[in-house]
Write an enzyme that holds these catalytic residues in place. Structure first.
Site, PDB file in Angstrom:
ATOM      1  N   ASP A 174       0.778 -34.924  -8.916  1.00 45.55           N
ATOM      2  CA  ASP A 174       1.737 -33.871  -8.595  1.00 45.55           C
ATOM      3  C   ASP A 174       1.748 -32.899  -9.761  1.00 45.55           C
ATOM      4  O   ASP A 174       0.982 -33.065 -10.723  1.00 45.55           O
ATOM      5  CB  ASP A 174       3.144 -34.463  -8.379  1.00 45.55           C
ATOM      6  CG  ASP A 174       4.032 -33.553  -7.506  1.00 45.55           C
ATOM      7  OD1 ASP A 174       4.479 -34.010  -6.445  1.00 45.55           O
ATOM      8  OD2 ASP A 174       4.277 -32.398  -7.883  1.00 45.55           O
ATOM      9  N   TRP A 176       9.124   1.928  -8.174  1.00 45.08           N
ATOM     10  CA  TRP A 176       9.010   0.514  -8.575  1.00 45.08           C
ATOM     11  C   TRP A 176       8.851   0.376 -10.091  1.00 45.08           C
ATOM     12  O   TRP A 176       9.097  -0.696 -10.652  1.00 45.08           O
ATOM     13  CB  TRP A 176       7.886  -0.200  -7.831  1.00 45.08           C
ATOM     14  CG  TRP A 176       6.506  -0.023  -8.402  1.00 45.08           C
ATOM     15  CD1 TRP A 176       5.640   0.990  -8.130  1.00 45.08           C
ATOM     16  CD2 TRP A 176       5.836  -0.876  -9.343  1.00 45.08           C
ATOM     17  NE1 TRP A 176       4.471   0.819  -8.834  1.00 45.08           N
ATOM     18  CE2 TRP A 176       4.558  -0.311  -9.589  1.00 45.08           C
ATOM     19  CE3 TRP A 176       6.175  -2.068  -9.999  1.00 45.08           C
ATOM     20  CZ2 TRP A 176       3.632  -0.886 -10.467  1.00 45.08           C
ATOM     21  CZ3 TRP A 176       5.246  -2.634 -10.862  1.00 45.08           C
ATOM     22  CH2 TRP A 176       3.990  -2.042 -11.095  1.00 45.08           C
ATOM     23  N   HIS A 199       9.400  -1.173  -1.434  1.00 46.75           N
ATOM     24  CA  HIS A 199       8.064  -1.610  -1.021  1.00 46.75           C
ATOM     25  C   HIS A 199       7.289  -2.133  -2.234  1.00 46.75           C
ATOM     26  O   HIS A 199       6.714  -3.225  -2.199  1.00 46.75           O
ATOM     27  CB  HIS A 199       7.301  -0.456  -0.360  1.00 46.75           C
ATOM     28  CG  HIS A 199       5.827  -0.686  -0.245  1.00 46.75           C
ATOM     29  ND1 HIS A 199       5.276  -1.615   0.620  1.00 46.75           N
ATOM     30  CD2 HIS A 199       4.777  -0.129  -0.903  1.00 46.75           C
ATOM     31  CE1 HIS A 199       3.956  -1.609   0.492  1.00 46.75           C
ATOM     32  NE2 HIS A 199       3.622  -0.718  -0.427  1.00 46.75           N
ATOM     33  N   HIS A 246       1.082  -3.762 -17.496  1.00 53.58           N
ATOM     34  CA  HIS A 246      -0.372  -3.869 -17.401  1.00 53.58           C
ATOM     35  C   HIS A 246      -0.864  -5.312 -17.305  1.00 53.58           C
ATOM     36  O   HIS A 246      -1.650  -5.635 -16.416  1.00 53.58           O
ATOM     37  CB  HIS A 246      -1.127  -3.102 -18.482  1.00 53.58           C
ATOM     38  CG  HIS A 246      -2.534  -2.901 -18.030  1.00 53.58           C
ATOM     39  ND1 HIS A 246      -2.873  -1.922 -17.127  1.00 53.58           N
ATOM     40  CD2 HIS A 246      -3.632  -3.659 -18.193  1.00 53.58           C
ATOM     41  CE1 HIS A 246      -4.150  -2.076 -16.792  1.00 53.58           C
ATOM     42  NE2 HIS A 246      -4.627  -3.115 -17.420  1.00 53.58           N
ATOM     43  N   GLU A 293       0.780  -7.560 -16.025  1.00 55.37           N
ATOM     44  CA  GLU A 293       1.247  -7.958 -14.691  1.00 55.37           C
ATOM     45  C   GLU A 293       0.188  -7.690 -13.622  1.00 55.37           C
ATOM     46  O   GLU A 293      -0.006  -8.509 -12.722  1.00 55.37           O
ATOM     47  CB  GLU A 293       2.541  -7.193 -14.373  1.00 55.37           C
ATOM     48  CG  GLU A 293       2.970  -7.216 -12.923  1.00 55.37           C
ATOM     49  CD  GLU A 293       3.327  -8.599 -12.414  1.00 55.37           C
ATOM     50  OE1 GLU A 293       3.243  -8.819 -11.199  1.00 55.37           O
ATOM     51  OE2 GLU A 293       3.674  -9.467 -13.239  1.00 55.37           O
ATOM     52  N   ARG A 303       2.348  11.916  -5.694  1.00 53.53           N
ATOM     53  CA  ARG A 303       2.888  10.652  -5.169  1.00 53.53           C
ATOM     54  C   ARG A 303       4.368  10.800  -4.868  1.00 53.53           C
ATOM     55  O   ARG A 303       5.026  11.675  -5.392  1.00 53.53           O
ATOM     56  CB  ARG A 303       2.819   9.566  -6.255  1.00 53.53           C
ATOM     57  CG  ARG A 303       1.493   9.178  -6.708  1.00 53.53           C
ATOM     58  CD  ARG A 303       1.585   8.334  -7.980  1.00 53.53           C
ATOM     59  NE  ARG A 303       2.238   7.047  -7.765  1.00 53.53           N
ATOM     60  CZ  ARG A 303       2.289   6.084  -8.676  1.00 53.53           C
ATOM     61  NH1 ARG A 303       1.739   6.260  -9.848  1.00 53.53           N
ATOM     62  NH2 ARG A 303       2.880   4.952  -8.418  1.00 53.53           N
ATOM     63  N   SER A 328      12.003 -17.436 -12.583  1.00 55.61           N
ATOM     64  CA  SER A 328      11.176 -18.228 -11.667  1.00 55.61           C
ATOM     65  C   SER A 328       9.716 -18.224 -12.112  1.00 55.61           C
ATOM     66  O   SER A 328       9.065 -19.283 -12.166  1.00 55.61           O
ATOM     67  CB  SER A 328      11.296 -17.657 -10.248  1.00 55.61           C
ATOM     68  OG  SER A 328      10.334 -18.237  -9.402  1.00 55.61           O
ATOM     69  N   SER A 329       9.191 -17.037 -12.465  1.00 49.54           N
ATOM     70  CA  SER A 329       7.781 -16.933 -12.873  1.00 49.54           C
ATOM     71  C   SER A 329       7.511 -17.711 -14.149  1.00 49.54           C
ATOM     72  O   SER A 329       6.480 -18.379 -14.279  1.00 49.54           O
ATOM     73  CB  SER A 329       7.408 -15.466 -13.103  1.00 49.54           C
ATOM     74  OG  SER A 329       7.399 -14.772 -11.882  1.00 49.54           O
ATOM     75  N   HIS A 359      -2.555   3.542 -21.195  1.00 52.64           N
ATOM     76  CA  HIS A 359      -3.356   4.393 -20.307  1.00 52.64           C
ATOM     77  C   HIS A 359      -2.552   4.857 -19.092  1.00 52.64           C
ATOM     78  O   HIS A 359      -2.989   5.741 -18.371  1.00 52.64           O
ATOM     79  CB  HIS A 359      -4.673   3.719 -19.895  1.00 52.64           C
ATOM     80  CG  HIS A 359      -4.522   2.508 -19.019  1.00 52.64           C
ATOM     81  ND1 HIS A 359      -5.460   1.512 -18.993  1.00 52.64           N
ATOM     82  CD2 HIS A 359      -3.572   2.126 -18.150  1.00 52.64           C
ATOM     83  CE1 HIS A 359      -5.091   0.583 -18.140  1.00 52.64           C
ATOM     84  NE2 HIS A 359      -3.948   0.934 -17.614  1.00 52.64           N
ATOM     85  N   HIS A 360      -1.369   4.244 -18.890  1.00 55.83           N
ATOM     86  CA  HIS A 360      -0.463   4.735 -17.849  1.00 55.83           C
ATOM     87  C   HIS A 360       0.340   5.931 -18.352  1.00 55.83           C
ATOM     88  O   HIS A 360       1.140   6.493 -17.610  1.00 55.83           O
ATOM     89  CB  HIS A 360       0.523   3.634 -17.439  1.00 55.83           C
ATOM     90  CG  HIS A 360      -0.134   2.431 -16.839  1.00 55.83           C
ATOM     91  ND1 HIS A 360      -0.341   2.282 -15.488  1.00 55.83           N
ATOM     92  CD2 HIS A 360      -0.641   1.314 -17.408  1.00 55.83           C
ATOM     93  CE1 HIS A 360      -0.942   1.125 -15.253  1.00 55.83           C
ATOM     94  NE2 HIS A 360      -1.140   0.521 -16.398  1.00 55.83           N
ATOM     95  N   LYS A 390     -18.242 -10.676 -14.089  1.00 58.92           N
ATOM     96  CA  LYS A 390     -17.797 -11.502 -12.967  1.00 58.92           C
ATOM     97  C   LYS A 390     -18.472 -11.065 -11.669  1.00 58.92           C
ATOM     98  O   LYS A 390     -18.970 -11.891 -10.908  1.00 58.92           O
ATOM     99  CB  LYS A 390     -16.268 -11.418 -12.826  1.00 58.92           C
ATOM    100  CG  LYS A 390     -15.528 -11.958 -14.037  1.00 58.92           C
ATOM    101  CD  LYS A 390     -14.040 -11.867 -13.855  1.00 58.92           C
ATOM    102  CE  LYS A 390     -13.476 -13.114 -13.248  1.00 58.92           C
ATOM    103  NZ  LYS A 390     -13.606 -14.298 -14.093  1.00 58.92           N
ATOM    104  N   SER A 400     -14.263 -17.260  -6.727  1.00 59.60           N
ATOM    105  CA  SER A 400     -15.244 -18.104  -7.425  1.00 59.60           C
ATOM    106  C   SER A 400     -15.345 -19.501  -6.815  1.00 59.60           C
ATOM    107  O   SER A 400     -16.284 -20.235  -7.109  1.00 59.60           O
ATOM    108  CB  SER A 400     -14.878 -18.222  -8.907  1.00 59.60           C
ATOM    109  OG  SER A 400     -14.819 -16.950  -9.490  1.00 59.60           O
ATOM    110  N   TYR A 453      -2.915  -7.803 -13.993  1.00 58.86           N
ATOM    111  CA  TYR A 453      -3.943  -8.847 -14.142  1.00 58.86           C
ATOM    112  C   TYR A 453      -3.425 -10.199 -13.685  1.00 58.86           C
ATOM    113  O   TYR A 453      -4.193 -11.026 -13.177  1.00 58.86           O
ATOM    114  CB  TYR A 453      -4.472  -8.869 -15.580  1.00 58.86           C
ATOM    115  CG  TYR A 453      -5.373  -7.684 -15.800  1.00 58.86           C
ATOM    116  CD1 TYR A 453      -6.705  -7.714 -15.372  1.00 58.86           C
ATOM    117  CD2 TYR A 453      -4.870  -6.491 -16.300  1.00 58.86           C
ATOM    118  CE1 TYR A 453      -7.514  -6.600 -15.476  1.00 58.86           C
ATOM    119  CE2 TYR A 453      -5.676  -5.366 -16.411  1.00 58.86           C
ATOM    120  CZ  TYR A 453      -6.994  -5.436 -15.993  1.00 58.86           C
ATOM    121  OH  TYR A 453      -7.788  -4.330 -16.074  1.00 58.86           O
ATOM    122  N   THR A 475     -15.272  -7.580 -16.450  1.00 57.07           N
ATOM    123  CA  THR A 475     -15.123  -7.514 -14.989  1.00 57.07           C
ATOM    124  C   THR A 475     -16.490  -7.379 -14.327  1.00 57.07           C
ATOM    125  O   THR A 475     -16.772  -8.007 -13.304  1.00 57.07           O
ATOM    126  CB  THR A 475     -14.219  -6.328 -14.593  1.00 57.07           C
ATOM    127  OG1 THR A 475     -13.033  -6.367 -15.397  1.00 57.07           O
ATOM    128  CG2 THR A 475     -13.831  -6.408 -13.132  1.00 57.07           C
TER     129      THR A 475
END
Length: 528
Positions: free
Chosen positions: A108, A144, A79, A256, A258, A453, A172-173, A305-306, A334, A271, A260, A331
């Protein structure tokens, strides 16, 4: 003849009619490729969502009821991987493909053939990942985040397919990011300076640099896993002189930025939408650009921080705590700018606007729970509980997913020339909004009460809130099937849309004529 039919006529004249399948397989047209990305991501969204429903069905009541714990772990792992790499990221790349050329006035993307390849890698990567469900040993079952040594010494034999799949997604990314950067820097319309670009283009430019910096780190860490599993190395094996915590450092140095990567394009979408339905220009354009860039830079210095609970030095804990809190400043800028844009505007509440406002409110809740998790001594209590699950789902579902849905409603008339049913759109919004909050809000409470979890069973005191969350999950899931119905109904039988259905939209993408995709073998047709 009007311009669009003229171009279609020219295309047929030059290349013959595009046959159904080969048009999509060989296309180098940014709109076709954007469409492929969007449909692929939606398919993955439903696939990953059905896995989430297996999880929620299992947790509906305590006492193992539906699936065995091993399969439950496979579901949590798949998932997460499918939602992050298969649903959210390809959807944003699809939006980038569709919109960036139109927003910067380019014909293009800069590298059309690479564009085609970067899409077609994905179905193979995810087919391989999903096939592991049917192989001996089952799908990856290590979460994950695939922490070593669980993913190296105790993994099922299918882990090699998982590693290869992750490499393909990364390739790909990276190709997509290179294409976005090349397009934005080299193909802007004359007179469009960087500080005149629409905010969506800015957020994607910054996201593309994040992808280029973060994805190779993921490639390194899965390659090190591959060597540990198959070639006798000990990068993450303490018995051989390695360090399992090294895995966490490498993973989160990718992971991390990722998160963002999954939210910055959403900031860009919101926006674009908020000014349109406020009938006002965006408040504080320059500060939005600088805030986005600051968030991106800060995202690289907060990864640990993880990892507060791994036993890092106190100075390390303090640094990562304060650096994480610092991200709340840009943040907040924004959020303040979006609210100021709406302030005293002539607001109307069409479906895209409803999703955008829900984004601001609910994403802010996710941001506040993130600030709570940033407090190192408190994080020792929250770590690995359902509170963390509540936090990141409040950031990613009303954040990334709501923004993607808002974008689809907002640009669908541009894409297919037809208008969706506004009443059905509003039903979909409220249905999703209620389902989402019913699913994820109770998770804050069971997390603070101590439910861990990734467990298939739990103590009796967590039963009520889990039942609510499971009901909410199914409510939210069925709302997205209704969304599929709305989109298909719009494409097939919606009313013809006006040239600009949203009075007040300022972007180039609404004012430029949008020629029909030409069949893309050889050179594009001349436009007289």
């Amino acid at each position: 003849m009007d311009a669009a039919s003229d171009i279609a006529h020219e295309a047929q004249h030059h290349h013959g009619p595009a046959s159904g399948l080969s048009r999509w397989v060989f296309t180098t047209n940014h709109k076709d490729i954007g469409t492929l990305y969007m449909w692929f991501s939606f398919l993955m969204f439903l696939t990953g969502g059905s896995m989430a429903l297996v999880i929620r069905a299992e947790l509906f009541q305590p006492g193992l009821q539906l699936v065995d714990p091993g399969f439950f772990n496979q579901m949590t792992t798949m998932h997460g991987l499918i939602m992050v790499f298969g649903a959210v990221m390809p959807a944003f790349v699809g939006l980038a493909n569709w919109l960036i050329p139109m927003m910067v006035g380019a014909p293009d993307m800069a590298l059309p053939r690479m564009n085609n390849l970067s899409f077609w890698i994905l179905p193979f990567a995810f087919t391989m990942l999903l096939m592991t469900l049917f192989m001996d040993g089952g799908a990856p079952n290590f979460g994950w985040t695939f922490y070593a040594p669980l993913s190296t010494q105790y993994a099922p034999p299918t882990v090699n397919y998982f590693i290869f799949g992750v490499h393909l997604m990364g390739i790909s990314s990276i190709m997509g990011a290179i294409n976005v950067i090349a397009t934005i820097f080299n193909m802007r319309a004359p007179g469009m300076t960087l500080m005149k670009m629409p905010l969506f283009v800015w957020t994607w430019l910054i996201t593309a640099f994040l992808l280029l910096a973060a994805m190779p780190v993921l490639a390194c860490v899965v390659t090190m896993m591959l060597f540990d599993i198959n070639f006798g190395t000990s990068f993450f094996n303490a018995a051989g002189g390695g360090d399992p915590v090294l895995f966490q450092h490498l993973f989160w140095f990718f992971g991390h930025p990722e998160v963002y990567i999954m939210i910055l394009p959403a900031f860009g979408i919101v926006s674009q939408i908020i000014p349109t339905f406020s009938r006002k220009p965006l408040f504080g354009y320059a500060s939005m650009v600088y805030a986005t860039a600051s968030i991106a830079l800060l995202s690289f210095i907060v990864w640990a921080h993880h990892m507060f609970t791994v036993g890092m030095p106190l100075a390390g804990e303090l640094f990562f705590m304060y650096a994480t809190m610092l991200i709340a400043v840009p943040t907040g800028v924004k959020v303040f700018n979006w609210i100021s844009t709406m302030f005293r505007g002539s607001l109307t509440f069409e479906t895209p606007m409803l999703f955008a406002i829900a984004f601001i409110v609910l994403f802010t809740i996710g941001g506040f729970s993130g600030l709570m998790l940033a407090i190192s001594p408190a994080d020792f209590q929250y770590h690995d509980t359902y509170f963390v699950v509540a936090h990141f789902h409040y950031v990613l579902v009303p954040g990334a997913v709501f923004a993607i849905i808002a974008a689809v409603y907002y640009w669908l008339p541009k894409w297919c020339g037809r208008m969706y049913d506004e009443r059905l759109g509003k039903i979909h919004f409220w249905w999703s909004f209620i389902g989402l909050n019913l699913t994820f809000f109770p998770m804050h409470f069971i997390g603070l009460a101590g439910m861990p979890r990734r467990i298939p069973d739990y103590a009796l005191q967590f039963a009520d809130f889990n039942m609510l969350a499971s009901i909410g999950g199914f409510v939210f899931g069925f709302a997205q099937v209704f969304f599929l119905f709305i989109v298909i109904r719009c494409i097939t039988s919606g009313e013809k849309a006006a040239a600009n259905p949203w009075e007040g939209a300022e972007g180039l993408e609404w004012t430029l004529p949008s020629p029909a995709p030409y069949h893309s073998f050889g050179t594009p047709p001349k436009i007289d």
